[in-house]
Design an enzyme around this catalytic site. Structure first.
Site, PDB file in Angstrom:
ATOM      1  CG  HIS A  93      -1.885   1.180   1.200  1.00  0.00           C
ATOM      2  ND1 HIS A  93      -3.134   1.096   0.616  1.00  0.00           N
ATOM      3  CD2 HIS A  93      -1.768   2.453   1.668  1.00  0.00           C
ATOM      4  CE1 HIS A  93      -3.743   2.268   0.731  1.00  0.00           C
ATOM      5  NE2 HIS A  93      -2.945   3.099   1.369  1.00  0.00           N
ATOM      6  CB  CYS A  94       2.148   3.285  -2.690  1.00  0.00           C
ATOM      7  SG  CYS A  94       3.287   4.666  -2.975  1.00  0.00           S
ATOM      8  N   PRO A  95       1.552   5.097   0.274  1.00  0.00           N
ATOM      9  CG  PRO A  95       2.995   5.966   1.868  1.00  0.00           C
ATOM     10  CD  PRO A  95       2.717   4.722   1.098  1.00  0.00           C
TER      11      PRO A  95
ATOM     12  CG  ASN B 109      -5.060   7.560  -0.442  1.00  0.00           C
ATOM     13  OD1 ASN B 109      -4.917   6.807   0.512  1.00  0.00           O
ATOM     14  ND2 ASN B 109      -6.171   8.253  -0.644  1.00  0.00           N
TER      15      ASN B 109
END
Length: 246
Positions: free
Chosen positions: A152-154, A157
């Site tokens: 999950h890449c911030p 998002n």
């Protein structure tokens, strides 16, 4: 205490902060390069035209890949991985893990499953109530099971997985092209401003800072891009061994 749905909404709003930050940096880099460098600093018209054409090509591809990475909805397991109603009710009634595993094994006997837990059990998500396919994981941020989930890449998002992994790799590649082009074309004017060969105008700050930001982002993205390429080669090698029966 605030209701859980209010907290969830706050988390979703806060999750967009890294994306907004990147968007603001990109918008500033566009203004700094097009207006402050090309229009106010570069005296040669031919050089301006060439720089602007190449810049906008790389900018469009970068923004397109970033957009697709953000807004590609994560892929979920298909309906065949859901327990039938009768099996689901029986699974929920069972208290012994061994009996639950027997139900899962019966349902999953015709499914293309190769990955098991460390104890050899069928992987099952109690929250999504689905049997997990290979490389499928539950994302706590998205609150769903995602096919071929990488992470999950911030900064986007979103979960990087089956539906957008291609766009994520393109995003990293176009980001590096964008940063390299900016750093390479700004370098000579960076040196001229740094050595006071150009008049000290408002463009000086933008040009100097633009070079530092482009170089910094390129170095950080290069390491991430190299890591994903290495992982991709390892996965291809592993699949080759599996297909060969080794």
């Amino acid at each position: 205490m605030a209701p859980s749905h209010v907290l969830r909404c706050c988390q979703r709003v806060l999750a967009w902060i890294p994306v907004i930050f990147i968007a603001l940096v990109v918008c500033w880099s566009y203004y700094a390069y097009v207006v402050e460098l090309c229009i106010f600093t570069i005296p040669n018209t031919g050089e301006q035209v060439v720089y602007l054409i190449v810049f906008h090509l790389s900018f469009i591809m970068f923004v397109w890949s970033y957009w697709k990475t953000i807004f590609s909805k994560p892929a979920n397991p298909s309906k065949e991985f859901c327990l039938p109603k009768a099996d689901k009710e029986q699974y929920e009634k069972e208290e012994r893990p061994e009996s639950q595993q027997e139900i899962l094994k019966r349902v999953a006997k015709d499914l293309p499953l190769y990955t098991r837990t460390g104890t050899g059990a069928i992987r099952y998500c109690d929250r999504c109530q689905v049997i997990k396919p290979d490389r499928c994981h539950h994302c706590s941020a998205c609150d769903m099971c995602v096919l071929k989930m990488d992470h999950h890449c911030p900064w986007v998002n979103n979960c990087v997985g089956f539906s957008n992994y291609k766009y994520f790799i393109l995003f990293l590649a176009y980001s590096m092209v964008y940063c390299v082009f900016i750093a390479a074309t700004v370098l000579q004017y960076f040196i001229k401003f740094w050595t006071n060969q150009l008049p000290d105008t408002h463009a000086k700050f933008h040009v100097l800072f633009l070079f530092f930001v482009a170089a910094m982002f390129f170095i950080s993205i290069l390491s991430l891009f190299s890591y994903h390429l290495a992982c991709g080669k390892e996965q291809i090698h592993h699949r080759g061994l599996q297909s060969a029966g080794l």
